[in-house]
Motif scaffolding. Structure first.
Motif, PDB file in Angstrom:
ATOM      1  N   SER A 190       0.839  -1.197   0.000  1.00 40.19           N
ATOM      2  CA  SER A 190       0.000   0.000   0.000  1.00 40.19           C
ATOM      3  C   SER A 190       0.875   1.247   0.000  1.00 40.19           C
ATOM      4  O   SER A 190       2.086   1.186   0.238  1.00 40.19           O
ATOM      5  CB  SER A 190      -0.923  -0.004   1.221  1.00 40.19           C
ATOM      6  N   ASP A 191       0.266   2.381  -0.257  1.00 40.16           N
ATOM      7  CA  ASP A 191       1.031   3.626  -0.357  1.00 40.16           C
ATOM      8  C   ASP A 191       1.797   3.940   0.920  1.00 40.16           C
ATOM      9  O   ASP A 191       2.907   4.489   0.860  1.00 40.16           O
ATOM     10  CB  ASP A 191       0.092   4.780  -0.705  1.00 40.16           C
ATOM     11  N   ASP A 192       1.221   3.589   2.091  1.00 37.47           N
ATOM     12  CA  ASP A 192       1.907   3.877   3.346  1.00 37.47           C
ATOM     13  C   ASP A 192       2.813   2.730   3.789  1.00 37.47           C
ATOM     14  O   ASP A 192       3.493   2.831   4.812  1.00 37.47           O
ATOM     15  CB  ASP A 192       0.905   4.214   4.454  1.00 37.47           C
ATOM     16  N   GLY A 193       2.823   1.622   3.029  1.00 33.90           N
ATOM     17  CA  GLY A 193       3.705   0.509   3.326  1.00 33.90           C
ATOM     18  C   GLY A 193       3.259  -0.380   4.463  1.00 33.90           C
ATOM     19  O   GLY A 193       3.983  -1.305   4.850  1.00 33.90           O
ATOM     20  N   PRO A 214      -5.567   0.948  -9.274  1.00 31.34           N
ATOM     21  CA  PRO A 214      -5.477   0.512  -7.871  1.00 31.34           C
ATOM     22  C   PRO A 214      -6.875   0.135  -7.377  1.00 31.34           C
ATOM     23  O   PRO A 214      -7.856   0.843  -7.657  1.00 31.34           O
ATOM     24  CB  PRO A 214      -4.942   1.743  -7.146  1.00 31.34           C
ATOM     25  N   LEU A 215      -6.969  -0.962  -6.622  1.00 25.21           N
ATOM     26  CA  LEU A 215      -8.287  -1.455  -6.237  1.00 25.21           C
ATOM     27  C   LEU A 215      -8.569  -1.311  -4.742  1.00 25.21           C
ATOM     28  O   LEU A 215      -9.492  -0.609  -4.359  1.00 25.21           O
ATOM     29  CB  LEU A 215      -8.452  -2.910  -6.672  1.00 25.21           C
ATOM     30  N   VAL A 216      -7.802  -1.988  -3.888  1.00 23.98           N
ATOM     31  CA  VAL A 216      -8.126  -1.947  -2.461  1.00 23.98           C
ATOM     32  C   VAL A 216      -6.893  -2.306  -1.640  1.00 23.98           C
ATOM     33  O   VAL A 216      -6.058  -3.101  -2.059  1.00 23.98           O
ATOM     34  CB  VAL A 216      -9.287  -2.924  -2.141  1.00 23.98           C
ATOM     35  N   ASP A 217      -6.764  -1.687  -0.447  1.00 19.86           N
ATOM     36  CA  ASP A 217      -5.731  -2.044   0.518  1.00 19.86           C
ATOM     37  C   ASP A 217      -6.294  -3.105   1.458  1.00 19.86           C
ATOM     38  O   ASP A 217      -7.446  -3.013   1.898  1.00 19.86           O
ATOM     39  CB  ASP A 217      -5.291  -0.825   1.325  1.00 19.86           C
ATOM     40  N   PHE A 218      -5.461  -4.099   1.807  1.00 21.33           N
ATOM     41  CA  PHE A 218      -5.973  -5.192   2.639  1.00 21.33           C
ATOM     42  C   PHE A 218      -4.856  -5.833   3.441  1.00 21.33           C
ATOM     43  O   PHE A 218      -3.672  -5.684   3.134  1.00 21.33           O
ATOM     44  CB  PHE A 218      -6.662  -6.244   1.759  1.00 21.33           C
ATOM     45  N   ALA A 259      -9.005 -13.555   0.613  1.00 19.78           N
ATOM     46  CA  ALA A 259      -9.367 -13.650   2.030  1.00 19.78           C
ATOM     47  C   ALA A 259      -8.487 -12.732   2.866  1.00 19.78           C
ATOM     48  O   ALA A 259      -7.287 -12.594   2.608  1.00 19.78           O
ATOM     49  CB  ALA A 259      -9.227 -15.087   2.514  1.00 19.78           C
ATOM     50  N   GLY A 260      -9.076 -12.134   3.862  1.00 19.01           N
ATOM     51  CA  GLY A 260      -8.335 -11.273   4.766  1.00 19.01           C
ATOM     52  C   GLY A 260      -9.235 -10.233   5.391  1.00 19.01           C
ATOM     53  O   GLY A 260     -10.408 -10.488   5.691  1.00 19.01           O
ATOM     54  N   LYS A 261      -8.678  -9.033   5.572  1.00 18.37           N
ATOM     55  CA  LYS A 261      -9.410  -7.909   6.146  1.00 18.37           C
ATOM     56  C   LYS A 261      -9.115  -6.664   5.316  1.00 18.37           C
ATOM     57  O   LYS A 261      -7.992  -6.489   4.837  1.00 18.37           O
ATOM     58  CB  LYS A 261      -8.984  -7.655   7.589  1.00 18.37           C
ATOM     59  N   LEU A 262     -10.098  -5.803   5.175  1.00 13.50           N
ATOM     60  CA  LEU A 262      -9.884  -4.535   4.484  1.00 13.50           C
ATOM     61  C   LEU A 262      -9.328  -3.514   5.463  1.00 13.50           C
ATOM     62  O   LEU A 262      -9.733  -3.452   6.622  1.00 13.50           O
ATOM     63  CB  LEU A 262     -11.186  -4.023   3.876  1.00 13.50           C
ATOM     64  N   VAL A 263      -8.398  -2.701   4.983  1.00 14.89           N
ATOM     65  CA  VAL A 263      -7.775  -1.713   5.852  1.00 14.89           C
ATOM     66  C   VAL A 263      -8.810  -0.753   6.412  1.00 14.89           C
ATOM     67  O   VAL A 263      -8.759  -0.384   7.594  1.00 14.89           O
ATOM     68  CB  VAL A 263      -6.670  -0.958   5.087  1.00 14.89           C
ATOM     69  N   ASN A 264      -9.777  -0.349   5.604  1.00 13.40           N
ATOM     70  CA  ASN A 264     -10.759   0.619   6.089  1.00 13.40           C
ATOM     71  C   ASN A 264     -11.800   0.015   7.024  1.00 13.40           C
ATOM     72  O   ASN A 264     -12.658   0.707   7.536  1.00 13.40           O
ATOM     73  CB  ASN A 264     -11.464   1.306   4.922  1.00 13.40           C
ATOM     74  N   ARG A 265     -11.691  -1.322   7.242  1.00 15.48           N
ATOM     75  CA  ARG A 265     -12.606  -1.977   8.182  1.00 15.48           C
ATOM     76  C   ARG A 265     -11.873  -2.495   9.411  1.00 15.48           C
ATOM     77  O   ARG A 265     -12.484  -3.045  10.317  1.00 15.48           O
ATOM     78  CB  ARG A 265     -13.312  -3.146   7.490  1.00 15.48           C
ATOM     79  N   ALA A 266     -10.568  -2.389   9.445  1.00 15.32           N
ATOM     80  CA  ALA A 266      -9.769  -2.881  10.569  1.00 15.32           C
ATOM     81  C   ALA A 266      -8.800  -1.794  11.020  1.00 15.32           C
ATOM     82  O   ALA A 266      -8.134  -1.175  10.201  1.00 15.32           O
ATOM     83  CB  ALA A 266      -8.994  -4.138  10.163  1.00 15.32           C
ATOM     84  N   GLU A 304      -5.803  -6.604  14.987  1.00 14.02           N
ATOM     85  CA  GLU A 304      -7.168  -6.607  15.481  1.00 14.02           C
ATOM     86  C   GLU A 304      -7.725  -8.031  15.457  1.00 14.02           C
ATOM     87  O   GLU A 304      -7.568  -8.766  14.477  1.00 14.02           O
ATOM     88  CB  GLU A 304      -8.033  -5.676  14.622  1.00 14.02           C
ATOM     89  N   ASN A 305      -8.410  -8.426  16.521  1.00 17.60           N
ATOM     90  CA  ASN A 305      -8.795  -9.816  16.719  1.00 17.60           C
ATOM     91  C   ASN A 305     -10.148 -10.134  16.073  1.00 17.60           C
ATOM     92  O   ASN A 305     -10.971 -10.832  16.658  1.00 17.60           O
ATOM     93  CB  ASN A 305      -8.844 -10.139  18.224  1.00 17.60           C
ATOM     94  N   SER A 306     -10.384  -9.631  14.897  1.00 17.26           N
ATOM     95  CA  SER A 306     -11.595  -9.990  14.164  1.00 17.26           C
ATOM     96  C   SER A 306     -11.271 -11.106  13.184  1.00 17.26           C
ATOM     97  O   SER A 306     -10.122 -11.317  12.815  1.00 17.26           O
ATOM     98  CB  SER A 306     -12.142  -8.779  13.407  1.00 17.26           C
TER      99      SER A 306
END
Length: 437
Positions: A337-340, A357-361, A394-401, A406-408
């Motif tokens: 991602s842009d922030d690494g 670019p699509l999504v950070d995850f 599979a994983g988590k989206l940055v804007n949701r975690a 995070e223990n989700s």
């Protein structure tokens, strides 16, 4: 420990793992891990056509399900008595192979198969054991990875890697005759690729390039090419041509050649490590290289026309993995991602060169392994939809975690590659593969 507790414990520090460098998935074992003794199983079918446009996924509780991409027709493949993982479709969608392991490293483990029915997908009422690791075996390929599985293109044979008495070992089995797995070879590291006619394997073992023909599986044929500068060799999906790296002194060269490594033609000089994947049409190779043996990232993506030898650079920057679309018009790839602090999906239009670019995850631990060793997994597990319009991951989206710690639970996402919409949650899970058709 419950299956859910085990899944929660294995939520990864994914980016940290990637930056510090993963151990060789097919070259180092994790002793005493939860996947330490496993079985390989096959889901067989009474129909010749199989299912179409279906996704098979592993839940966070290590059960396996199939589901349509719109979220309907979800069905359990496994009965839930053990931990099941890494399902692999045949090209025809008529069978799925998967591994099973227990929470006890030396406990009993089973793998089951289920029949494909025309109006549904897979059912666990009929489960066939294909291979069982030795009793009390405590080694695995990696954490939660008992085996690496790859169907032959015609779907009649299954090649797989597992830890055995000899160490990391390659076997071939015909699921119609379970229990008769043929040992091929052992070594570390060990990678392979099926021939397009399903009658041979190209093997990269201990840096040496070999071929084995299934009419003589005990006889390995050295092809006169040695290099530790790559992982998986690549057999063309449409013919008898192969791609591999060979080195003389410190010079590493990527070659295009016949199946016996004759008539070699130089495609590129390689610095550091390299990964390469055939186009589905068999006319091009996508190539990434690190330029430094110690760098965990590839740098840049080039596409080489194997007929003319012409090469074009389609992306400059750090690359984790890349995947051709089924119609060969696009390429999905993962970079930082842009922030690494996370990973990012992007898609290249091959003809125009435009990149979206699509999504950070944050990837799940299994998804991270998939991405890290993509040149081997790209030929066995499919992330693209059959129409080349979407990806599953599979994983988590940055804007949701808030953070990767995070223990989700991890989720399965459908991502439209045109970039016009946010990823859609399909299910809760740690790994998914789309059917090839």
């Amino acid at each position: 420990m419950t299956k859910r507790q085990l899944g929660a414990r294995l939520i990864p520090l994914a980016i940290t793992l990637l930056i510090v460098g993963c151990g060789d998935l097919f070259g180092e074992s994790s002793n005493g891990g939860p996947s330490s003794q496993g079985f390989v199983g096959v889901a067989d079918t009474p129909t010749p056509t199989g299912v179409r446009d279906k996704i098979v996924y592993v839940s966070n509780d290590f059960d396996v399900y199939t589901i349509s991409s719109d979220g309907t027709d979800g069905e359990a493949v496994t009965p839930g008595d053990l931990l099941y993982t890494w399902p692999v479709w045949t090209r025809y969608g008529d069978k799925v192979a998967l591994s099973s392991f227990s929470e006890n490293p030396t406990g009993s483990k089973r793998v089951f198969s289920s029949a494909v029915v025309p109006e549904h997908s897979l059912r666990y009422a009929e489960l066939d054991l294909v291979f069982e690791n030795e009793a009390n075996s405590t080694s695995a390929i990696a954490l939660t990875i008992p085996h690496y599985l790859a169907w032959s293109p015609d779907g009649t044979k299954l090649a797989f890697l597992t830890m055995a008495t000899e160490g990391l070992s390659l076997y071939i089995v015909k699921p119609t005759t379970p229990g008769n797995a043929q040992f091929v070879t052992a070594g570390t590291p060990l990678y392979f690729s099926w021939s397009s006619d399903s009658e041979s394997l190209l093997i990269h073992k201990d840096g040496e390039l070999l071929r084995v023909d299934l009419d003589a599986p005990e006889r390995l044929l050295p092809l006169g090419a040695t290099s530790e500068g790559y992982r998986a060799p690549a057999w063309s999906p449409t013919g008898d041509n192969i791609a591999f790296i060979s080195e003389i002194g410190e010079a590493k060269t990527l070659y295009f050649a016949r199946f016996d490594a004759s008539k070699r033609r130089e495609l590129a000089q390689i610095n550091g490590m390299a990964s390469f994947v055939w186009s589905p049409l068999g006319d091009k190779l996508a190539v990434g290289q690190s330029y430094d043996d110690t760098d965990p990232f590839l740098k840049d993506i080039s596409i080489i026309d194997v007929s003319s030898g012409q090469s074009s650079n389609v992306f400059e920057g750090s690359v984790i993995s890349f995947f051709w679309s089924p119609d060969a018009t696009k390429m999905a790839f993962v970079t930082t991602s842009d922030d690494g602090n996370a990973l990012q999906w992007r898609v290249i239009d091959i003809s125009s060169g435009s990149i979206v670019p699509l999504v950070d995850f944050y990837p799940s631990s299994d998804q991270l392994m998939f991405l890290t060793f993509f040149d081997q997994y790209a030929v066995s597990n499919n992330l693209w939809s059959p129409d080349s319009e979407s990806l599953v991951f599979a994983g988590k989206l940055v804007n949701r975690a808030e953070s990767i710690e995070e223990n989700s639970l991890n989720e399965i996402f459908i991502l439209d590659v045109n970039g016009s919409s946010e990823p859609r949650i399909l299910a809760s899970g740690r790994l998914a593969s789309w059917s090839w058709n």
